[in-house]
Enzyme design. Structure first.
Site, PDB file in Angstrom:
ATOM      1  N   TRP B 359       0.832  -1.214  -0.147  1.00 57.27           N
ATOM      2  CA  TRP B 359      -0.082   0.081   0.017  1.00 57.27           C
ATOM      3  C   TRP B 359       0.817   1.091  -0.064  1.00 57.27           C
ATOM      4  O   TRP B 359       0.232   2.499  -0.204  1.00 57.27           O
ATOM      5  CB  TRP B 359      -1.048   0.118   1.190  1.00 57.27           C
ATOM      6  CG  TRP B 359      -0.226   0.212   2.595  1.00 57.27           C
ATOM      7  CD1 TRP B 359       0.365  -0.712   3.330  1.00 57.27           C
ATOM      8  CD2 TRP B 359      -0.382   1.272   3.522  1.00 57.27           C
ATOM      9  NE1 TRP B 359       0.632  -0.290   4.460  1.00 57.27           N
ATOM     10  CE2 TRP B 359       0.369   1.038   4.574  1.00 57.27           C
ATOM     11  CE3 TRP B 359      -1.152   2.460   3.478  1.00 57.27           C
ATOM     12  CZ2 TRP B 359       0.208   1.812   5.709  1.00 57.27           C
ATOM     13  CZ3 TRP B 359      -0.947   3.373   4.510  1.00 57.27           C
ATOM     14  CH2 TRP B 359      -0.155   3.036   5.674  1.00 57.27           C
ATOM     15  N   ASP B 360       2.127   0.932  -0.010  1.00 59.27           N
ATOM     16  CA  ASP B 360       3.056   2.196   0.227  1.00 59.27           C
ATOM     17  C   ASP B 360       2.917   2.905  -1.219  1.00 59.27           C
ATOM     18  O   ASP B 360       3.076   4.244  -1.215  1.00 59.27           O
ATOM     19  CB  ASP B 360       4.356   1.709   0.065  1.00 59.27           C
ATOM     20  CG  ASP B 360       4.956   0.894   1.245  1.00 59.27           C
ATOM     21  OD1 ASP B 360       3.935   0.306   1.823  1.00 59.27           O
ATOM     22  OD2 ASP B 360       6.019   0.670   1.564  1.00 59.27           O
ATOM     23  N   GLU B 490       1.683  -1.555  13.170  1.00 57.73           N
ATOM     24  CA  GLU B 490       1.757  -2.947  13.315  1.00 57.73           C
ATOM     25  C   GLU B 490       2.277  -3.456  14.600  1.00 57.73           C
ATOM     26  O   GLU B 490       2.557  -4.721  14.989  1.00 57.73           O
ATOM     27  CB  GLU B 490       2.497  -3.420  12.178  1.00 57.73           C
ATOM     28  CG  GLU B 490       2.006  -3.318  10.861  1.00 57.73           C
ATOM     29  CD  GLU B 490       2.975  -3.893   9.623  1.00 57.73           C
ATOM     30  OE1 GLU B 490       4.402  -3.812   9.761  1.00 57.73           O
ATOM     31  OE2 GLU B 490       2.364  -4.076   8.605  1.00 57.73           O
ATOM     32  N   LYS B 602       4.549   1.858  15.918  1.00 57.66           N
ATOM     33  CA  LYS B 602       5.610   1.437  14.893  1.00 57.66           C
ATOM     34  C   LYS B 602       5.691   2.908  14.149  1.00 57.66           C
ATOM     35  O   LYS B 602       6.554   3.292  13.645  1.00 57.66           O
ATOM     36  CB  LYS B 602       5.393   0.570  14.303  1.00 57.66           C
ATOM     37  CG  LYS B 602       6.449   0.135  13.351  1.00 57.66           C
ATOM     38  CD  LYS B 602       5.970  -1.201  12.606  1.00 57.66           C
ATOM     39  CE  LYS B 602       6.917  -1.640  11.731  1.00 57.66           C
ATOM     40  NZ  LYS B 602       6.565  -2.916  10.544  1.00 57.66           N
ATOM     41  N   GLN B 603       4.431   3.287  13.652  1.00 61.31           N
ATOM     42  CA  GLN B 603       4.440   4.222  12.536  1.00 61.31           C
ATOM     43  C   GLN B 603       3.001   5.036  12.650  1.00 61.31           C
ATOM     44  O   GLN B 603       2.244   4.487  13.258  1.00 61.31           O
ATOM     45  CB  GLN B 603       4.468   3.740  11.184  1.00 61.31           C
ATOM     46  CG  GLN B 603       3.350   2.981  10.513  1.00 61.31           C
ATOM     47  CD  GLN B 603       3.673   2.751   9.109  1.00 61.31           C
ATOM     48  OE1 GLN B 603       3.723   1.414   9.197  1.00 61.31           O
ATOM     49  NE2 GLN B 603       3.278   3.193   8.282  1.00 61.31           N
TER      50      GLN B 603
END
Lengths: 767, 767
Positions: B359-360, B490, B602-603
């Site tokens: 999906w990046d 994640e 994480k992000q």
């Protein structure tokens, strides 16, 4: 898949008629073992049809390198697996030079398998037709001796039913075997020595990495029409196999028998340099006793087991067969002689689950062994965990816990964690609670408090430390929580505040504190030793209590039920009965995410807690929780129906109780889960025993006394069981006319029968 | 690990000094590619030191059989992986018969690597000392032609710096290569033909299972002191390699050059039976153009790219080098010519993540390609997903969804799911939202609505169906919920109601409905076709709306923040800054369960939603959420710092914005995550571009007009970038003195500069 082909019989498991498609299932169901070794019911002679070969030595394992798709920190590096051990049953059979192989002979008739549970032997009978003019009848009986637990005996008798012929036997030991279930196709065994000496043959093997040494041995005799005959030591030998030859001519109607004494001796019980002598000693004793005597000894040994462990059910043959099969298999798997051993989920009937130890032992098996054996057996099972405490501390350390906190492994052979699904390995931490519950259960039942100061308290302290460190404080809720867990219901992963886990954690801390105080008061020397070792302070105990006293317990006031976990009621709640049949079993039909977000429960979870701590909750509470969770439970774990059967009996839902009982007791015989080929569900068999004794028999320990609240399923005329209660035997008979309990022992015993306390006087027992 | 050894330079990546420990990192950083193929900066001559060989052909993949520890229903059977393709760069070099190998020569001096980003070539220079009396200087330049994208050119020049000598070259093509990353050590390639023809050599290979045919080819020339010399066609050939020989005597000070034209032609672009002719055609064109002309064409092609895509930063050389490196690598990876291709997370710089599409692309890469290329390029990226819609429907079907609902795969090469961690594969479903966001973003930016009736609406409908089916109704809360998901963060798995996911789901449905109405009104024929195909009814749309209108959005009133997921505030909230340094990065130091139950992110997750839908939220809301989540974010994903940089810039937290910018732009050059050996983080490089253009440049589309809210980091004197806005070029210069925007185009364009709308008049551009 089985189609209920097992013939109902009170004392035997019987299959009739040759069906190659059933071979693998029957290899599981007809497995034999003696606690020290065991094997699937593979054929002695060559068989080129579909088969799953398996022969196992208790305590001998291999650390198979872990295989995962995506590595997560904390995964163990290996999975300790039971090993498929060298094959000693092999006897190749030639009829006038043509090899016997049921997959290729012209026809097989009169095929019959019997596993005689009363006397502990397996017998296979068949007629193999090689041509219109030539046929043999085979009766092959074998057993694993309870008396000499390194010995197996095979009596392979061939009768010429059509024609005269030359029968040639090739008994062998084959060390060149592998596991079906290997991660990387590693060689698990190295063969060190292949020896042939007279009628004896031996293969000495060593497991890679773990360096267990096992000598697999055999010795053969040849009998013609029942009389010993001499034969020369022709033999053949290669790097992995030692093979002998014995031939004999017989006329139609005559018979020839190859008798094989065989087995394993291992470095677990002998110096590895003297294994050959150890094997020779076993063989010498076997041949001195002789075949008939050994058969008799075997029947005597089983008679002793049955005298204590048998359950009779009158009026329901399938139920009777089911419970005896369960009791028989449990005894074949574990006899409690050796505290290094434990009970693998498949016992000696398959490789699945690696033959390792799960929390099944503490949660399901201990009651059976406590009540049907000397209490030393249950104590040995507890001791197994005590001896692995250091490894459990190490294991917790890998996950970031400190100062002696212990997390017992999900799966283990030697105390190290062997499992590698993060949601189970790292999160199914409720297993820690079962370790403490088992101690509590043992002391409650046996009255033997000594285990706690000697060993149990250290285990409890290490586990209390774990729960204390694992709980986190929610500022918002002003409660301690246990986040990110998987409960017994593995159809939910990484949930917050699984009620079962939180309740157990709280209870573990309270029970540990109670026992610290008791040991301090009554066993000062032990107390001092343990405090010095654990460096436990009052401050730390205070911190534990803070966690226990403020543990969050998800509960729904409106429904009056404890919640599986936080947020459970956000799910769509649809009863299992509304699920289309083609969606079942969901673990085969649904993708994993769908299972997880559904409301369906794999096995008793909230209800498991009600089972452990029945005296903590009222019958009304049980009813509300049972009525809520039972309709959502799919029972896709073998450990589930027994708990539901017990709870249903308590609530007088006898139809359900009976249905769950049948499901648990004949799970393998009728192959409910369509997987018996892989082996039998051994640990859940103890659950079957519980459904009778604790469910229909209603056994509880109340104020140090056994209490029976009895329920007779209407399908039965009566049932009976015995329990060993504090070294005296209670013989319980429940009939339509009422409940009778007699005491075999020396001291009067108070028991509670359906609410009434009665003092039983000892009865004389016929010896 | 790198230790910031890259020499700062505005237009080149430069390494000086021979350090074998840096070879693998530099092989990643100095990778070259041209969108159709690419390779790591491996050496041409033999190298026996540590190296990670990699050469890749876009679109050619292998389905590697899935490997897991415990199979879950729904796992894909294989992981489509980019293939390490045959090696065409190889030139073994012998000096008086002794082989050149930097790992074994007496000494290496004057070692220098330069990746010239302005002109698009890689050059390696060194002096290799064989003895006190013998040394050679090598200048090896190579590039992958943008003009002829099946061609690579190598110019390998050896000068005798000490002594007279015989130089012998052995240029070769080697088909016998493997992936480092295979699950089962499968052979990915079969070699079908090895051909040598004059100075040309070819290996034809076929991928197993997928049957891609690739011919790897080469043709060599020899030059002495810059003049072509003849040499005989000595050659050597085995099952996997074709190898030629060209030798020449040179005196001290003289030079000899081997020039190699090489590359791949594949069945992706040619009939597989005519690959040899296709290769010969490429070689013919290459030799006709000649080396100098090809070098010039390459510089010209890159000049065109830079004319559009360059970003200048004045006053901060490392920041300048960082952004150019990112832009350069993105262009090497994907040029948008072929809608069958996409952007792998590592591009052509490594095997990790299988070279597949994530999906990046939709969430991070499309803005870059939209703004720096013709809008057809972004359209091709959207079309890629349209063409895989059927597979996405199939994929959803495997998870139990029906009637055309689509779940795009987490990882794919051909539309099929290739990933196998249940918590990601089945649960990281937010990716579906990114597919729709990308369409929205494309239309908003380009004004090209035509994509929606032609293709986009079908994707939107299939995704709206998915969200509708995936949401479940909570009777208790009277809200729709999305249970059991993993968000972009994640470090949380299987959570309920990840706010980002729920918000996207709701938005997707609303946006689909809005466009169904628009297409119905304005594109009747398309509408009819799509309704006929999807069998969509008003009733179904009504049911979608019901879900969107009643979607649960976890929000905490007290803090004023959207919650990562239900129950997030039950965690212990401790800022990252309070974590002991030795616990970082947590994904290396903590076990997985500890990460999951922690509050660490994480992000960007909630903040990712604020990034996508900036106009849905106020600055105050952004500030509250940023202040809550930023301190909890560990940025252990390469995709995180860019979003935080943009948000920080919006909130005028310029120190943070700059820090995050440096981290994202020099992530690989300075090897923040200590893993650059495995390849560069290509997709996050587009995020770096966003942090400048959308962060410091403050680009948004407001009412169909580009709007710039500019922020100049104090470390910079000025910066500039260009964007292609609806086929005209906006040249944006932001300096301490203010912002200047000029328009290269034909039509006046309204833009908003720091809140003020200005009409830009076209300027004459120097051609």
């Amino acid at each position: 898949m089985n189609q209920e082909y097992i013939i109902p019989n009170a004392w035997s498991i019987i299959e009739e008629g040759w069906k190659p498609s059933q071979v693998k299932s029957s290899e599981s169901l007809f497995s034999i073992g003696n606690g020290a070794m065991g094997q699937r019911a593979n054929f002695e002679e060559k068989y080129t049809g579909e088969t799953f070969q398996g022969s196992y030595v208790a305590g001998v394992y291999y650390p198979d390198k872990t295989r995962v798709g995506w590595w997560k920190n904390g995964y163990p590096e290996y999975f300790a697996k039971v090993l498929n051990a060298p094959n000693f049953i092999g006897i190749d059979v030639f009829v006038d030079g043509e090899e016997l192989d049921l997959a290729t002979v012209q026809e097989v008739t009169d095929y019959r398998l019997e596993l005689n549970m009363k006397e502990g032997w397996l017998e296979r009978t068949f007629i193999a037709h090689f041509s219109e003019e030539k046929a043999i009848k085979v009766i092959a009986r074998r057993f694993m001796s309870l008396e000499i637990d390194e010995l197996a005996v095979i009596n392979y008798k061939v009768t010429a039913v059509k024609g005269d012929m030359r029968i040639s036997f090739q008994p062998y030991v084959d060390g060149g075997i592998t596991n079906e279930d290997t991660n990387w196709d590693d060689a698990f065994w190295e063969i060190e020595d292949v020896v042939s000496d007279g009628h004896q043959g031996m293969v000495r093997s060593r497991t890679n990495k773990t360096n267990f040494y096992v000598t697999t041995f055999m010795q053969s005799e040849l009998l013609k029409n029942g009389e010993h005959v001499q034969y020369a030591d022709h033999f053949d030998q290669n790097n992995t196999v030692v093979r002998h030859k014995a031939a004999c001519d017989i006329a139609q109607g005559e018979s020839v028998t190859l008798r094989k004494y065989a087995g394993y001796v291992s470095s677990l019980n002998h110096n590895h340099l003297t294994l050959q002598s150890a094997a020779k000693a076993v063989l010498q004793r076997a041949t001195e006793e002789g075949y008939e005597k050994l058969v008799k000894l075997q029947a005597d040994s089983w008679a002793q087991i049955w005298a204590m462990a048998d359950i009779t059910i009158d009026g329901d043959l399938k139920a009777q067969q089911g419970i005896r099969f369960n009791i028989f298999q449990l005894n074949q798997t574990y006899l409690g002689k050796d505290s290094r051993l434990n009970i693998g989920p498949k016992g000696f009937t398959g490789e699945k689950y690696g033959g390792s130890t799960y929390w099944d032992t503490e949660a399901y098996c201990i009651p059976f062994y406590m009540a049907t054996k000397d209490q030393q057996v249950a104590r040995n099972l507890l001791r197994y965990r005590y001896e692995q405490l250091d490894k459990a501390v190490e294991n917790a350390g890998k996950l970031g816990f400190s100062s002696g906190a212990a997390l017992y492994p999900m799966v283990t052979m030697n105390g190290e964690e062997s499992h590698n699904e993060w949601e189970i390995t790292f999160e199914e931490i409720h297993r820690n609670g079962a370790m403490v519950f088992a101690i509590y259960n043992y002391v409650r039942y046996t009255g033997d408090y000594s285990y706690i100061p000697e060993m149990g308290l250290e285990v409890m302290i290490a586990i209390a430390k774990f729960w204390h460190q694992r709980a986190t404080y929610s500022q918002r809720a002003k409660k301690y929580m246990i986040l990110g867990v998987t409960g017994p219901n593995e159809y939910e992963n990484n949930v917050n505040n699984n009620w079962y886990t939180n309740y157990l954690a709280k209870w573990c801390i309270n029970y540990a504190v109670e026992n610290i105080n008791k040991v301090k008061a009554d066993h000062k020397a032990d107390y001092d030793r343990i405090i010095a070792k654990t460096e436990l302070t009052d401050q730390e105990i205070g911190a534990w209590k803070e966690v226990a006293d403020n543990m969050h317990e998800p509960f729904d006031k409106e429904l009056g039920v404890y919640l599986q976990q936080d947020g459970f009621l956000d799910k769509e709640i649809i009863p299992v009965s509304d699920l289309p049949k083609e969606h079942r079993p969901i673990n085969q039909k649904w993708s994993w995410d769908r299972i997880l977000r559904s409301c369906y429960i794999k096995q008793a979870d909230v209800l498991q807690c009600f089972y452990f701590f029945e005296d903590h909750f009222s019958k009304e509470e049980l009813a509300k929780n049972f009525d809520f969770y039972e309709p959502l439970t799919v029972h896709e774990s073998s450990l589930s129906p027994c708990v539901h059967s017990i709870q249903a009996a308590k609530l007088d839902r006898m139809d359900q109780a009976y249905e769950f009982y049948l499901r648990t007791s004949r799970l393998d015989l009728d192959d409910y889960n369509k997987e018996v080929e892989e082996g039998c569900h051994i640990t859940s068999m103890a659950g079957t025993w519980m459904s009778i004794v604790e469910g229909f028999g209603g056994l509880q320990i109340v104020d140090d006394k056994p209490s029976f609240t009895t329920k007779l399923p209407e399908q039965w005329n009566s049932f009976s069981f015995k329990i060993n209660f504090r070294n005296q035997i209670l013989n319980v008979q429940i009939a339509k006319t009422g409940t009778t309990i007699t005491l075999e022992g020396k001291t009067p015993q108070d028991v509670i029968i359906n609410g009434e306390t009665v003092t039983l006087e000892p009865q004389l027992v016929n010896a």
